[in-house]
Design a protein around this motif. Structure first.
Motif, PDB file in Angstrom:
ATOM      1  N   LEU A 186       0.853  -1.192   0.000  1.00  0.00           N
ATOM      2  CA  LEU A 186       0.000   0.000   0.000  1.00  0.00           C
ATOM      3  C   LEU A 186       0.883   1.232   0.000  1.00  0.00           C
ATOM      4  O   LEU A 186       1.685   1.442   0.925  1.00  0.00           O
ATOM      5  CB  LEU A 186      -0.901   0.024   1.244  1.00  0.00           C
ATOM      6  N   ALA A 187       0.769   2.052  -1.036  1.00  0.00           N
ATOM      7  CA  ALA A 187       1.533   3.300  -1.100  1.00  0.00           C
ATOM      8  C   ALA A 187       0.954   4.303  -0.107  1.00  0.00           C
ATOM      9  O   ALA A 187      -0.259   4.414   0.046  1.00  0.00           O
ATOM     10  CB  ALA A 187       1.500   3.867  -2.515  1.00  0.00           C
ATOM     11  N   LEU A 188       1.848   5.048   0.572  1.00  0.00           N
ATOM     12  CA  LEU A 188       1.423   6.011   1.593  1.00  0.00           C
ATOM     13  C   LEU A 188       1.889   7.410   1.223  1.00  0.00           C
ATOM     14  O   LEU A 188       3.067   7.632   0.948  1.00  0.00           O
ATOM     15  CB  LEU A 188       2.009   5.622   2.961  1.00  0.00           C
ATOM     16  N   ASP A 189       0.961   8.334   1.234  1.00  0.00           N
ATOM     17  CA  ASP A 189       1.278   9.755   1.076  1.00  0.00           C
ATOM     18  C   ASP A 189       1.332  10.359   2.478  1.00  0.00           C
ATOM     19  O   ASP A 189       0.301  10.508   3.135  1.00  0.00           O
ATOM     20  CB  ASP A 189       0.208  10.436   0.225  1.00  0.00           C
ATOM     21  N   LEU A 190       2.522  10.701   2.930  1.00  0.00           N
ATOM     22  CA  LEU A 190       2.698  11.155   4.302  1.00  0.00           C
ATOM     23  C   LEU A 190       2.642  12.676   4.443  1.00  0.00           C
ATOM     24  O   LEU A 190       2.946  13.196   5.507  1.00  0.00           O
ATOM     25  CB  LEU A 190       4.020  10.620   4.856  1.00  0.00           C
ATOM     26  N   GLY A 191       2.220  13.362   3.398  1.00  0.00           N
ATOM     27  CA  GLY A 191       2.029  14.801   3.511  1.00  0.00           C
ATOM     28  C   GLY A 191       3.066  15.609   2.766  1.00  0.00           C
ATOM     29  O   GLY A 191       4.112  15.087   2.347  1.00  0.00           O
ATOM     30  N   ARG A 194       7.240  15.590   2.764  1.00  0.00           N
ATOM     31  CA  ARG A 194       7.746  14.315   3.282  1.00  0.00           C
ATOM     32  C   ARG A 194       7.858  13.302   2.151  1.00  0.00           C
ATOM     33  O   ARG A 194       7.049  13.286   1.229  1.00  0.00           O
ATOM     34  CB  ARG A 194       6.830  13.764   4.372  1.00  0.00           C
ATOM     35  N   LEU A 195       8.849  12.445   2.260  1.00  0.00           N
ATOM     36  CA  LEU A 195       9.011  11.374   1.282  1.00  0.00           C
ATOM     37  C   LEU A 195       7.898  10.341   1.466  1.00  0.00           C
ATOM     38  O   LEU A 195       7.349  10.211   2.563  1.00  0.00           O
ATOM     39  CB  LEU A 195      10.377  10.712   1.467  1.00  0.00           C
ATOM     40  N   PRO A 196       7.562   9.618   0.404  1.00  0.00           N
ATOM     41  CA  PRO A 196       6.471   8.641   0.517  1.00  0.00           C
ATOM     42  C   PRO A 196       6.868   7.449   1.384  1.00  0.00           C
ATOM     43  O   PRO A 196       8.043   7.229   1.692  1.00  0.00           O
ATOM     44  CB  PRO A 196       6.230   8.211  -0.934  1.00  0.00           C
ATOM     45  N   GLY A 197       5.867   6.690   1.767  1.00  0.00           N
ATOM     46  CA  GLY A 197       6.083   5.467   2.525  1.00  0.00           C
ATOM     47  C   GLY A 197       5.293   4.328   1.910  1.00  0.00           C
ATOM     48  O   GLY A 197       4.603   4.488   0.891  1.00  0.00           O
ATOM     49  N   PHE A 221      -8.112   1.073   4.090  1.00  0.00           N
ATOM     50  CA  PHE A 221      -7.251   0.917   5.260  1.00  0.00           C
ATOM     51  C   PHE A 221      -5.974   1.747   5.100  1.00  0.00           C
ATOM     52  O   PHE A 221      -5.522   2.408   6.041  1.00  0.00           O
ATOM     53  CB  PHE A 221      -6.886  -0.554   5.462  1.00  0.00           C
ATOM     54  N   GLY A 222      -5.384   1.729   3.910  1.00  0.00           N
ATOM     55  CA  GLY A 222      -4.181   2.519   3.669  1.00  0.00           C
ATOM     56  C   GLY A 222      -4.434   4.007   3.838  1.00  0.00           C
ATOM     57  O   GLY A 222      -3.591   4.732   4.389  1.00  0.00           O
ATOM     58  N   GLU A 226      -2.388   6.248   6.558  1.00  0.00           N
ATOM     59  CA  GLU A 226      -1.530   7.380   6.217  1.00  0.00           C
ATOM     60  C   GLU A 226      -1.980   8.661   6.923  1.00  0.00           C
ATOM     61  O   GLU A 226      -1.144   9.487   7.307  1.00  0.00           O
ATOM     62  CB  GLU A 226      -1.475   7.588   4.701  1.00  0.00           C
ATOM     63  N   ARG A 227      -3.270   8.817   7.177  1.00  0.00           N
ATOM     64  CA  ARG A 227      -3.737   9.981   7.933  1.00  0.00           C
ATOM     65  C   ARG A 227      -3.305   9.901   9.390  1.00  0.00           C
ATOM     66  O   ARG A 227      -2.946  10.912  10.003  1.00  0.00           O
ATOM     67  CB  ARG A 227      -5.266  10.096   7.810  1.00  0.00           C
TER      68      ARG A 227
END
Length: 234
Positions: A186-191, A194-197, A221-222, A226-227
């Motif tokens: 699951l790709a995460l946008d951390l804001g 910030r670099l992705p997770g 869920f992802g 991430e939020r």
């Protein structure tokens, strides 16, 4: 009771309630077969042909109905599972417990064998936090997430990737890569800034995660995860 009296009683019952016969497929099939035998082999009974076709159509409709019901139950069970995992995700009150909870309660609810959180960082290397959370946390170089989630045959990147494990999975799972056979990434946008997770669920079962499966629930869920991560990182 004599055979004649029983036959008369049965006849009266059928006349008064013909649905007893009409709604019994085995009885109707036996009656049609008897009628065909009585007519002989040289006569084609179009009613029997039509009934056979209707029975085949009914069988197909029943199979479709059962498939739809089974899919609905499976979807409901999956939705309940994700809801319970989200609630478990929101329980911890500090960041370290939040991460450790991924490998315990969340993994148990989702029925996966391992959970790994991958965070890209400009500064690699070991530190105290990474040593304590090495079971769940993995630090990677910038660009690792995009490369890891890149489709094997090209195409647009997706937010959720389901597949059998890739050769480079050892960088994520470590020694566990020897027995992890399928995964959900699951790709995460951390804001902003910030670099992705990436959140990765690994399973020993090679068929637990397949490209043909739906990804809506895992995508939800992802999005929740991430939020939650953004709040902790803030």
């Amino acid at each position: 009771m004599s055979d004649t009296a029983f036959a008369q009683q049965l006849r009266d019952k059928i006349i008064s309630d013909p649905d007893v016969i009409l709604e019994d497929r085995d009885l109707m099939r036996a009656l049609v077969a008897a009628n065909e035998r009585a007519m002989g082999a040289n006569i084609v009974d179009l009613r029997g042909v039509a009934m056979a076709r209707l029975e085949r159509r009914l069988d197909r409709l029943e199979d479709t109905h059962r498939s739809v019901i089974a899919a609905a139950y499976e979807n409901l069970a999956g939705t309940n599972q994700i809801h319970r995992a989200v609630l478990a995700l929101l329980d911890p009150v500090d960041f370290e417990a939040f991460l450790r909870n991924l490998t315990t309660e969340v993994a148990e609810v989702l029925r996966v064998d391992t959970v790994r959180l991958v965070l890209e960082s400009q500064h690699g290397g070991e530190d105290a936090v990474l040593r304590r959370l090495g079971e769940v946390l993995c630090v990677a170089e910038p660009g690792f997430v995009a490369e890891y989630m890149r489709p094997a045959r090209g195409g647009q990147p997706r937010q959720v990737v389901l597949r059998q494990c890739q050769p480079q999975s050892e960088a994520i799972y470590g020694e566990a890569a020897a027995w992890i056979r399928s995964e959900a990434a699951l790709a995460l946008d951390l804001g902003a800034g910030r670099l992705p997770g990436m959140l990765v669920f690994g399973a020993e079962d090679p068929h637990q995660f397949k490209p043909t499966q739906g990804t809506d629930l895992l995508g939800f869920f992802g999005a929740v995860f991430e939020r939650a991560m953004r709040r902790w990182l803030a």
